[in-house]
Scaffold this motif. Structure first.
Motif, PDB file in Angstrom:
ATOM      1  N   ASP A  23       0.867  -1.166   0.000  1.00  0.00           N
ATOM      2  CA  ASP A  23       0.000   0.000   0.000  1.00  0.00           C
ATOM      3  C   ASP A  23       0.912   1.227   0.000  1.00  0.00           C
ATOM      4  O   ASP A  23       1.992   1.212   0.594  1.00  0.00           O
ATOM      5  CB  ASP A  23      -0.875  -0.025   1.256  1.00  0.00           C
ATOM      6  N   GLU A  24       0.480   2.284  -0.639  1.00  0.00           N
ATOM      7  CA  GLU A  24       1.290   3.494  -0.722  1.00  0.00           C
ATOM      8  C   GLU A  24       1.714   4.007   0.659  1.00  0.00           C
ATOM      9  O   GLU A  24       2.831   4.499   0.826  1.00  0.00           O
ATOM     10  CB  GLU A  24       0.511   4.584  -1.466  1.00  0.00           C
ATOM     11  N   GLN A  25       0.868   3.853   1.640  1.00  0.00           N
ATOM     12  CA  GLN A  25       1.202   4.325   2.991  1.00  0.00           C
ATOM     13  C   GLN A  25       2.338   3.528   3.628  1.00  0.00           C
ATOM     14  O   GLN A  25       2.903   3.949   4.634  1.00  0.00           O
ATOM     15  CB  GLN A  25      -0.023   4.294   3.888  1.00  0.00           C
ATOM     16  N   ASP A  26       2.696   2.379   3.044  1.00  0.00           N
ATOM     17  CA  ASP A  26       3.761   1.526   3.594  1.00  0.00           C
ATOM     18  C   ASP A  26       5.114   1.714   2.910  1.00  0.00           C
ATOM     19  O   ASP A  26       6.091   1.078   3.303  1.00  0.00           O
ATOM     20  CB  ASP A  26       3.352   0.052   3.491  1.00  0.00           C
ATOM     21  N   TYR A  27       5.198   2.565   1.904  1.00  0.00           N
ATOM     22  CA  TYR A  27       6.455   2.737   1.170  1.00  0.00           C
ATOM     23  C   TYR A  27       7.606   3.133   2.080  1.00  0.00           C
ATOM     24  O   TYR A  27       8.696   2.562   2.006  1.00  0.00           O
ATOM     25  CB  TYR A  27       6.317   3.776   0.059  1.00  0.00           C
ATOM     26  N   ASP A  28       7.396   4.133   2.937  1.00  0.00           N
ATOM     27  CA  ASP A  28       8.480   4.590   3.810  1.00  0.00           C
ATOM     28  C   ASP A  28       8.950   3.501   4.762  1.00  0.00           C
ATOM     29  O   ASP A  28      10.153   3.348   4.995  1.00  0.00           O
ATOM     30  CB  ASP A  28       8.058   5.827   4.604  1.00  0.00           C
ATOM     31  N   THR A  29       8.017   2.739   5.287  1.00  0.00           N
ATOM     32  CA  THR A  29       8.389   1.627   6.181  1.00  0.00           C
ATOM     33  C   THR A  29       9.232   0.615   5.427  1.00  0.00           C
ATOM     34  O   THR A  29      10.241   0.128   5.937  1.00  0.00           O
ATOM     35  CB  THR A  29       7.132   0.949   6.759  1.00  0.00           C
ATOM     36  N   TRP A  30       8.829   0.285   4.195  1.00  0.00           N
ATOM     37  CA  TRP A  30       9.570  -0.688   3.392  1.00  0.00           C
ATOM     38  C   TRP A  30      10.978  -0.198   3.099  1.00  0.00           C
ATOM     39  O   TRP A  30      11.943  -0.960   3.173  1.00  0.00           O
ATOM     40  CB  TRP A  30       8.815  -0.969   2.092  1.00  0.00           C
ATOM     41  N   LEU A  31      11.097   1.083   2.770  1.00  0.00           N
ATOM     42  CA  LEU A  31      12.392   1.635   2.349  1.00  0.00           C
ATOM     43  C   LEU A  31      13.289   2.049   3.508  1.00  0.00           C
ATOM     44  O   LEU A  31      14.516   1.957   3.396  1.00  0.00           O
ATOM     45  CB  LEU A  31      12.169   2.836   1.430  1.00  0.00           C
ATOM     46  N   ALA A  32      12.716   2.522   4.617  1.00  0.00           N
ATOM     47  CA  ALA A  32      13.558   3.083   5.666  1.00  0.00           C
ATOM     48  C   ALA A  32      13.261   2.529   7.063  1.00  0.00           C
ATOM     49  O   ALA A  32      13.926   2.921   8.018  1.00  0.00           O
ATOM     50  CB  ALA A  32      13.393   4.608   5.689  1.00  0.00           C
ATOM     51  N   GLY A  33      12.299   1.654   7.193  1.00  0.00           N
ATOM     52  CA  GLY A  33      11.960   1.106   8.504  1.00  0.00           C
ATOM     53  C   GLY A  33      12.911   0.000   8.920  1.00  0.00           C
ATOM     54  O   GLY A  33      13.834  -0.375   8.186  1.00  0.00           O
ATOM     55  N   SER A  34      12.666  -0.524  10.072  1.00  0.00           N
ATOM     56  CA  SER A  34      13.480  -1.640  10.558  1.00  0.00           C
ATOM     57  C   SER A  34      13.160  -2.902   9.759  1.00  0.00           C
ATOM     58  O   SER A  34      12.118  -2.990   9.099  1.00  0.00           O
ATOM     59  CB  SER A  34      13.202  -1.883  12.043  1.00  0.00           C
ATOM     60  N   ALA A  35      14.028  -3.866   9.849  1.00  0.00           N
ATOM     61  CA  ALA A  35      13.791  -5.142   9.169  1.00  0.00           C
ATOM     62  C   ALA A  35      12.517  -5.799   9.700  1.00  0.00           C
ATOM     63  O   ALA A  35      11.748  -6.393   8.937  1.00  0.00           O
ATOM     64  CB  ALA A  35      14.988  -6.070   9.360  1.00  0.00           C
ATOM     65  N   GLU A  36      12.273  -5.657  10.982  1.00  0.00           N
ATOM     66  CA  GLU A  36      11.071  -6.245  11.578  1.00  0.00           C
ATOM     67  C   GLU A  36       9.807  -5.568  11.057  1.00  0.00           C
ATOM     68  O   GLU A  36       8.814  -6.233  10.747  1.00  0.00           O
ATOM     69  CB  GLU A  36      11.125  -6.156  13.111  1.00  0.00           C
ATOM     70  N   ASP A  37       9.846  -4.232  10.932  1.00  0.00           N
ATOM     71  CA  ASP A  37       8.685  -3.507  10.405  1.00  0.00           C
ATOM     72  C   ASP A  37       8.438  -3.874   8.944  1.00  0.00           C
ATOM     73  O   ASP A  37       7.294  -4.064   8.526  1.00  0.00           O
ATOM     74  CB  ASP A  37       8.882  -2.000  10.531  1.00  0.00           C
ATOM     75  N   ALA A  38       9.499  -3.978   8.164  1.00  0.00           N
ATOM     76  CA  ALA A  38       9.362  -4.361   6.754  1.00  0.00           C
ATOM     77  C   ALA A  38       8.809  -5.776   6.636  1.00  0.00           C
ATOM     78  O   ALA A  38       7.952  -6.046   5.788  1.00  0.00           O
ATOM     79  CB  ALA A  38      10.700  -4.232   6.042  1.00  0.00           C
ATOM     80  N   ALA A  39       9.257  -6.679   7.490  1.00  0.00           N
ATOM     81  CA  ALA A  39       8.784  -8.071   7.432  1.00  0.00           C
ATOM     82  C   ALA A  39       7.284  -8.158   7.704  1.00  0.00           C
ATOM     83  O   ALA A  39       6.600  -9.010   7.136  1.00  0.00           O
ATOM     84  CB  ALA A  39       9.553  -8.931   8.441  1.00  0.00           C
ATOM     85  N   ARG A  40       6.749  -7.256   8.514  1.00  0.00           N
ATOM     86  CA  ARG A  40       5.305  -7.255   8.787  1.00  0.00           C
ATOM     87  C   ARG A  40       4.484  -6.873   7.555  1.00  0.00           C
ATOM     88  O   ARG A  40       3.281  -7.110   7.507  1.00  0.00           O
ATOM     89  CB  ARG A  40       4.982  -6.326   9.951  1.00  0.00           C
ATOM     90  N   LEU A  41       5.119  -6.291   6.557  1.00  0.00           N
ATOM     91  CA  LEU A  41       4.426  -5.910   5.322  1.00  0.00           C
ATOM     92  C   LEU A  41       4.317  -7.072   4.335  1.00  0.00           C
ATOM     93  O   LEU A  41       3.661  -6.950   3.306  1.00  0.00           O
ATOM     94  CB  LEU A  41       5.140  -4.732   4.649  1.00  0.00           C
ATOM     95  N   LEU A  42       4.945  -8.191   4.636  1.00  0.00           N
ATOM     96  CA  LEU A  42       4.917  -9.365   3.754  1.00  0.00           C
ATOM     97  C   LEU A  42       3.628 -10.145   3.985  1.00  0.00           C
ATOM     98  O   LEU A  42       3.612 -11.210   4.581  1.00  0.00           O
ATOM     99  CB  LEU A  42       6.153 -10.239   3.997  1.00  0.00           C
ATOM    100  N   ARG A  43       2.541  -9.566   3.505  1.00  0.00           N
ATOM    101  CA  ARG A  43       1.206 -10.142   3.704  1.00  0.00           C
ATOM    102  C   ARG A  43       0.415  -9.993   2.411  1.00  0.00           C
ATOM    103  O   ARG A  43       0.752  -9.157   1.568  1.00  0.00           O
ATOM    104  CB  ARG A  43       0.496  -9.424   4.847  1.00  0.00           C
ATOM    105  N   PRO A  44      -0.639 -10.778   2.242  1.00  0.00           N
ATOM    106  CA  PRO A  44      -1.455 -10.649   1.035  1.00  0.00           C
ATOM    107  C   PRO A  44      -2.128  -9.274   0.961  1.00  0.00           C
ATOM    108  O   PRO A  44      -2.589  -8.752   1.971  1.00  0.00           O
ATOM    109  CB  PRO A  44      -2.513 -11.742   1.174  1.00  0.00           C
ATOM    110  N   PHE A  45      -2.140  -8.695  -0.227  1.00  0.00           N
ATOM    111  CA  PHE A  45      -2.868  -7.448  -0.455  1.00  0.00           C
ATOM    112  C   PHE A  45      -4.359  -7.777  -0.411  1.00  0.00           C
ATOM    113  O   PHE A  45      -4.775  -8.833  -0.893  1.00  0.00           O
ATOM    114  CB  PHE A  45      -2.482  -6.874  -1.821  1.00  0.00           C
TER     115      PHE A  45
END
Length: 69
Positions: A23-45
């Motif tokens: 989701d567009e709101q998750d771009y910053d987390t994916w690019l600059a967040g922690s590895a743990e925060d990015a891993a939480r984004l690995l879910r079905p859209f």
């Protein structure tokens, strides 16, 4: 390509996997967040936010893209 579990819309095409879609709101987390925060984004859209625009055997291009040529 990073994949996750297929959502209900994708399951008829591939029953177990689909690309991760952010989701567009998750771009910053994916690019600059922690590895743990990015891993939480690995879910079905959410399947209710997707649509099939072209389907069938032998389809190699989106019909709308072909009309634009």
């Amino acid at each position: 390509m990073v994949t996750t579990t297929a959502n209900d819309l994708v399951k008829p095409v591939h029953p177990t996997r689909m690309p991760v879609i952010l989701d567009e709101q998750d771009y910053d987390t994916w690019l600059a967040g922690s590895a743990e925060d990015a891993a939480r984004l690995l879910r079905p859209f959410p399947s209710d936010r997707m649509q099939i625009v072209c389907e069938g055997i032998g389809i190699t291009a989106d019909a709308a893209a072909v009309d634009d040529l």
